[in-house]
Design a protein around this motif. Structure first.
Motif, PDB file in Angstrom:
ATOM      1  N   GLU A  82     -28.103  31.113  19.963  1.00 11.29           N
ATOM      2  CA  GLU A  82     -28.100  32.538  19.624  1.00 11.29           C
ATOM      3  C   GLU A  82     -28.727  32.803  18.268  1.00 11.29           C
ATOM      4  OE1 GLU A  82     -24.274  34.348  19.969  1.00 11.29           O
ATOM      5  OE2 GLU A  82     -24.020  33.676  22.037  1.00 11.29           O
ATOM      6  N   SER A  83     -28.644  31.821  17.363  1.00  8.91           N
ATOM      7  CA  SER A  83     -29.140  32.041  16.005  1.00  8.91           C
ATOM      8  C   SER A  83     -30.369  31.197  15.659  1.00  8.91           C
ATOM      9  CB  SER A  83     -28.027  31.752  14.998  1.00  8.91           C
ATOM     10  OG  SER A  83     -27.598  30.408  15.140  1.00  8.91           O
ATOM     11  N   GLY A  84     -30.973  30.520  16.612  1.00 10.49           N
ATOM     12  CA  GLY A  84     -32.142  29.684  16.331  1.00 10.49           C
ATOM     13  C   GLY A  84     -32.294  28.605  17.384  1.00 10.49           C
ATOM     14  N   LYS A  85     -32.101  27.348  16.975  1.00  9.24           N
ATOM     15  CA  LYS A  85     -32.196  26.233  17.920  1.00  9.24           C
ATOM     16  C   LYS A  85     -31.256  25.110  17.499  1.00  9.24           C
ATOM     17  CE  LYS A  85     -36.030  23.743  15.732  1.00  9.24           C
ATOM     18  NZ  LYS A  85     -36.240  24.701  14.657  1.00  9.24           N
ATOM     19  N   ALA A  86     -31.007  24.221  18.451  1.00  9.73           N
ATOM     20  CA  ALA A  86     -30.272  22.977  18.205  1.00  9.73           C
ATOM     21  C   ALA A  86     -31.194  21.843  18.612  1.00  9.73           C
ATOM     22  CB  ALA A  86     -28.989  22.939  19.013  1.00  9.73           C
ATOM     23  N   VAL A  87     -31.317  20.847  17.741  1.00 13.23           N
ATOM     24  CA  VAL A  87     -32.079  19.641  18.038  1.00 13.23           C
ATOM     25  C   VAL A  87     -31.054  18.515  18.110  1.00 13.23           C
ATOM     26  CG1 VAL A  87     -33.989  18.151  17.340  1.00 13.23           C
ATOM     27  CG2 VAL A  87     -34.032  20.574  16.737  1.00 13.23           C
ATOM     28  N   VAL A 122     -25.371  13.899  18.587  1.00 16.86           N
ATOM     29  CA  VAL A 122     -25.449  14.608  17.309  1.00 16.86           C
ATOM     30  C   VAL A 122     -26.439  15.744  17.481  1.00 16.86           C
ATOM     31  CG1 VAL A 122     -26.080  14.430  14.871  1.00 16.86           C
ATOM     32  CG2 VAL A 122     -24.892  12.528  15.990  1.00 16.86           C
ATOM     33  N   GLU A 123     -26.034  16.938  17.039  1.00 12.84           N
ATOM     34  CA  GLU A 123     -26.909  18.113  17.065  1.00 12.84           C
ATOM     35  C   GLU A 123     -27.021  18.663  15.658  1.00 12.84           C
ATOM     36  OE1 GLU A 123     -26.031  20.165  21.382  1.00 12.84           O
ATOM     37  OE2 GLU A 123     -25.279  21.144  19.591  1.00 12.84           O
ATOM     38  N   GLU A 134     -36.566  21.035   5.761  1.00  9.04           N
ATOM     39  CA  GLU A 134     -37.980  21.129   5.376  1.00  9.04           C
ATOM     40  C   GLU A 134     -38.747  22.186   6.168  1.00  9.04           C
ATOM     41  OE1 GLU A 134     -41.976  18.340   5.297  1.00  9.04           O
ATOM     42  OE2 GLU A 134     -40.018  17.377   5.361  1.00  9.04           O
ATOM     43  N   HIS A 135     -38.418  22.345   7.447  1.00 13.38           N
ATOM     44  CA  HIS A 135     -39.241  23.189   8.311  1.00 13.38           C
ATOM     45  C   HIS A 135     -38.648  24.556   8.623  1.00 13.38           C
ATOM     46  CE1 HIS A 135     -42.102  19.984   8.802  1.00 13.38           C
ATOM     47  NE2 HIS A 135     -41.131  19.159   9.141  1.00 13.38           N
ATOM     48  N   THR A 136     -37.544  24.913   7.994  1.00 17.70           N
ATOM     49  CA  THR A 136     -37.002  26.261   8.178  1.00 17.70           C
ATOM     50  C   THR A 136     -36.920  26.953   6.827  1.00 17.70           C
ATOM     51  OG1 THR A 136     -34.697  25.522   8.028  1.00 17.70           O
ATOM     52  CG2 THR A 136     -35.666  25.609  10.217  1.00 17.70           C
ATOM     53  N   LYS A 137     -37.099  28.242   6.847  1.00 19.79           N
ATOM     54  CA  LYS A 137     -37.102  29.014   5.600  1.00 19.79           C
ATOM     55  C   LYS A 137     -35.744  29.660   5.378  1.00 19.79           C
ATOM     56  CE  LYS A 137     -42.028  29.968   5.724  1.00 19.79           C
ATOM     57  NZ  LYS A 137     -42.298  28.600   5.544  1.00 19.79           N
ATOM     58  N   GLY A 138     -35.518  30.080   4.145  1.00 21.72           N
ATOM     59  CA  GLY A 138     -34.288  30.794   3.823  1.00 21.72           C
ATOM     60  C   GLY A 138     -33.186  29.868   3.371  1.00 21.72           C
ATOM     61  N   ASP A 139     -32.002  30.438   3.225  1.00 21.86           N
ATOM     62  CA  ASP A 139     -30.884  29.638   2.759  1.00 21.86           C
ATOM     63  C   ASP A 139     -29.722  29.649   3.747  1.00 21.86           C
ATOM     64  OD1 ASP A 139     -30.102  32.223   2.414  1.00 21.86           O
ATOM     65  OD2 ASP A 139     -29.657  32.054   0.278  1.00 21.86           O
ATOM     66  N   THR A 140     -30.010  30.018   5.010  1.00 22.21           N
ATOM     67  CA  THR A 140     -28.978  29.972   6.046  1.00 22.21           C
ATOM     68  C   THR A 140     -28.531  28.524   6.207  1.00 22.21           C
ATOM     69  OG1 THR A 140     -30.038  31.801   7.195  1.00 22.21           O
ATOM     70  CG2 THR A 140     -28.493  30.470   8.470  1.00 22.21           C
ATOM     71  N   PRO A 141     -27.223  28.276   6.238  1.00 29.80           N
ATOM     72  CA  PRO A 141     -26.758  26.892   6.365  1.00 29.80           C
ATOM     73  C   PRO A 141     -27.255  26.213   7.646  1.00 29.80           C
ATOM     74  CG  PRO A 141     -24.949  28.343   5.760  1.00 29.80           C
ATOM     75  CD  PRO A 141     -26.117  29.223   6.090  1.00 29.80           C
ATOM     76  N   ILE A 142     -27.405  24.917   7.553  1.00 32.88           N
ATOM     77  CA  ILE A 142     -27.705  24.058   8.693  1.00 32.88           C
ATOM     78  C   ILE A 142     -26.342  23.650   9.250  1.00 32.88           C
ATOM     79  CG2 ILE A 142     -28.762  21.858   9.385  1.00 32.88           C
ATOM     80  CD1 ILE A 142     -30.768  23.878   8.188  1.00 32.88           C
ATOM     81  N   GLU A 143     -26.236  23.539  10.559  1.00 34.30           N
ATOM     82  CA  GLU A 143     -24.949  23.136  11.131  1.00 34.30           C
ATOM     83  C   GLU A 143     -25.091  21.780  11.811  1.00 34.30           C
ATOM     84  OE1 GLU A 143     -21.432  25.619  13.096  1.00 34.30           O
ATOM     85  OE2 GLU A 143     -23.273  25.644  14.254  1.00 34.30           O
TER      86      GLU A 143
END
Length: 150
Positions: free
Chosen positions: A130-135, A83-84, A62-71
């Motif tokens: 390196e490519s964003g963040k991990a929660v 869990v990250e 919901e809070h990120t734009k684009g179509d880059t996969p979520i890991e």
């Protein structure tokens, strides 16, 4: 028997899976966490892990734009699980580790995910990647005598 209990992994195990940047990722992530915890009879609370994973993945979509996969990264440890969810947005999630000034309205559809994660996990947080963040969140192992019989 003096060997390790079946529900404790002898060494940490982990899974890393790319998920689509869409709402379809939520049920897939829940199923992956359920399977990961069941595969080795891990002692973390599976229902809570599924719920919190669903919240993290839904927030990432919901809070990120684009179509880059979520890991999705699931780590099983003798003391519980972590869990990250990795996403491409470097901005930290709002009020994950500190409550915001306003409590979520119980009648609204959105706004309670981070509150649930704070309340139900043993710890939670975020870190830059390196490519964003991990929660992430952690859940402790549940003693065998407190788990429901299967």
């Amino acid at each position: 028997m003096n060997g390790p209990a079946l529900h404790e992994p002898s060494a940490p195990a982990s899974w890393r899976v790319a998920l689509p940047h869409s709402a379809a990722a939520v049920p897939v992530a829940r199923a992956l966490v359920r399977t990961a915890l069941a595969e080795i009879q891990h002692a973390a609370d599976c229902d809570t892990a599924e719920l919190l994973t669903a919240e993290l993945v839904a927030n990432a979509v919901e809070h990120t734009k684009g179509d880059t996969p979520i890991e999705l990264v699931v780590q099983l440890l003798p003391t519980g699980c972590q869990v990250e969810v990795h996403d491409p947005d470097p901005a930290p999630p709002g009020s994950l580790t500190r409550p915001g000034p306003d409590h979520p309205d119980p009648w609204q559809e959105h706004g309670r995910g981070l509150l649930l994660i704070r309340a139900l996990s043993s710890s939670c947080g975020h870190r830059p990647t390196e490519s964003g963040k991990a929660v992430w969140f952690r859940l402790p192992a549940v003693p065998q005598q407190r788990r429901p019989a299967e």
